[in-house]
Enzyme design. Structure first.
Site, PDB file in Angstrom:
ATOM      1  N   PRO A   1     -38.633  39.957  73.663  1.00 30.74           N
ATOM      2  CG  PRO A   1     -40.041  38.311  74.471  1.00 30.74           C
ATOM      3  CD  PRO A   1     -40.052  39.692  73.932  1.00 30.74           C
ATOM      4  CD  GLU A   2     -32.387  40.604  71.924  1.00 31.77           C
ATOM      5  OE1 GLU A   2     -31.364  40.117  71.383  1.00 31.77           O
ATOM      6  OE2 GLU A   2     -32.343  41.631  72.643  1.00 31.77           O
TER       7      GLU A   2
ATOM      8  CE  LYS B   1     -35.689  40.319  67.721  1.00 33.26           C
ATOM      9  NZ  LYS B   1     -35.810  41.790  67.884  1.00 33.26           N
TER      10      LYS B   1
END
Length: 313
Positions: free
Chosen positions: A2-3, A64
């Site tokens: 995930p960013e 993140k």
């Protein structure tokens, strides 16, 4: 992994639902649960001992990275629960009597009966209660929504740079100007600079490719061969694309990236180049090309984002 937009979506959900509610119990489930708590010295028992009886005072994000500072007896502590989602981690808030789930690794039970579940199919993520240390620049540790973020962050995150949605990195600030100078001093390709979490955090492969397309730059364009206005335009593009993704819950190509209610984001419908190999560029119609990049893939338009001379085919 995930960013920033995906992690911020999770942070916002936790902030709405779990703050200021005492923690009653923590269950670490089986050997795979032990794996996601492996960074906690003392293991599952220590994690439980450092959470039960406390509350989450805020939900904070830098790039993140996500953490929940802990409070006890109405006052702050110098510790936080650091949540690293890894490749497939999910923080979920089930309601009612949830069915057993094969990927449930840790369950936090709140005193009012609420549940906070950590699911992780691949077990690359982790949970750990860790010490908070002062921020090097004295500013807030990260973004905490409508709560004031303390000038502290987990020791594991101390080396991570601020992200482009941080007010201290906004366009026109000294933070943004310093970032432009750093990029322009380096001969490495600009995509490598965007992905360097110690230079600017939160940008991963997807949003780097999208920003480079908007800015009409090849990923191997050396930073020291770019004038300052082109670098500023690239950073503005990265800010723009992450803000747009955040507005729709991030990018979900499968069921692994979801918010706290299990819902997927849908920014994948708005991507211009990432994952669009062979499809026509929306600007010029040239088929999008996929190229190998640091054990990953880069997507670009070969006409709008021409390869710089002297950097290969």
């Amino acid at each position: 992994m995930p960013e920033l937009p995906e992690v911020e979506t999770v942070r916002a959900g936790l902030a709405r639902h779990v703050l200021d509610r005492p923690i009653a119990d923590v269950d670490v489930l089986g050997p795979l649960g032990a794996r996601v708590t492996r960074r906690q010295l003392g293991g599952a028992d220590e994690l439980r001992a450092r959470l039960v009886g406390r509350t989450f005072a805020a939900a904070v994000r830098r790039g993140k990275f996500l953490w929940l500072p802990l409070a006890e007896d109405g006052g702050p502590t110098d510790e936080a629960l650091l949540v690293h989602l890894g490749m497939s981690g999910q923080m979920l808030l089930p309601t009612g009597a949830p069915e057993p789930h094969p990927h449930l690794r840790v369950r936090i039970t709140l005193a009012d009966g609420g549940l906070v579940d950590f699911h992780d199919q691949r077990t690359f993520g982790h949970l750990v209660v860790t010490d908070l240390v002062p921020t090097p620049d004295g500013g807030p540790g990260g973004f905490a929504g409508d709560r004031a973020a303390e000038p502290a962050l987990p020791v594991e995150v101390a080396h991570i740079a601020r992200d482009l949605l941080d007010p201290l990195m906004a366009e026109g600030t000294e933070g943004r100007a310093a970032l432009v100078r750093c990029i322009r001093r380096s001969p490495r390709g600009v995509k490598r600079a965007l992905l360097d979490q110690e230079l600017v955090s939160g940008i991963g492969n997807i949003y780097a490719d999208e920003a480079l397309w908007i800015a009409r730059l090849h990923h191997e364009r050396p930073g020291d061969r770019l004038p300052a206005p082109r670098v500023r335009a690239l950073l503005a593009a990265a800010t723009e694309v992450m803000s747009a993704a955040l507005a729709v819950g991030g990018t979900s190509f499968d069921s692994l990236y979801v918010d706290v209610n299990g819902s997927s984001g849908y920014f994948d419908r708005s991507l211009h180049v990432y994952g669009r190999e062979g499809r026509p560029c929306e600007r010029c119609g040239t088929p999008i090309r996929r190229e190998a990049f640091a054990n990953r893939s880069s997507f670009r338009c070969p006409r709008c984002q021409r390869r710089p001379v002297g950097t290969g085919r």
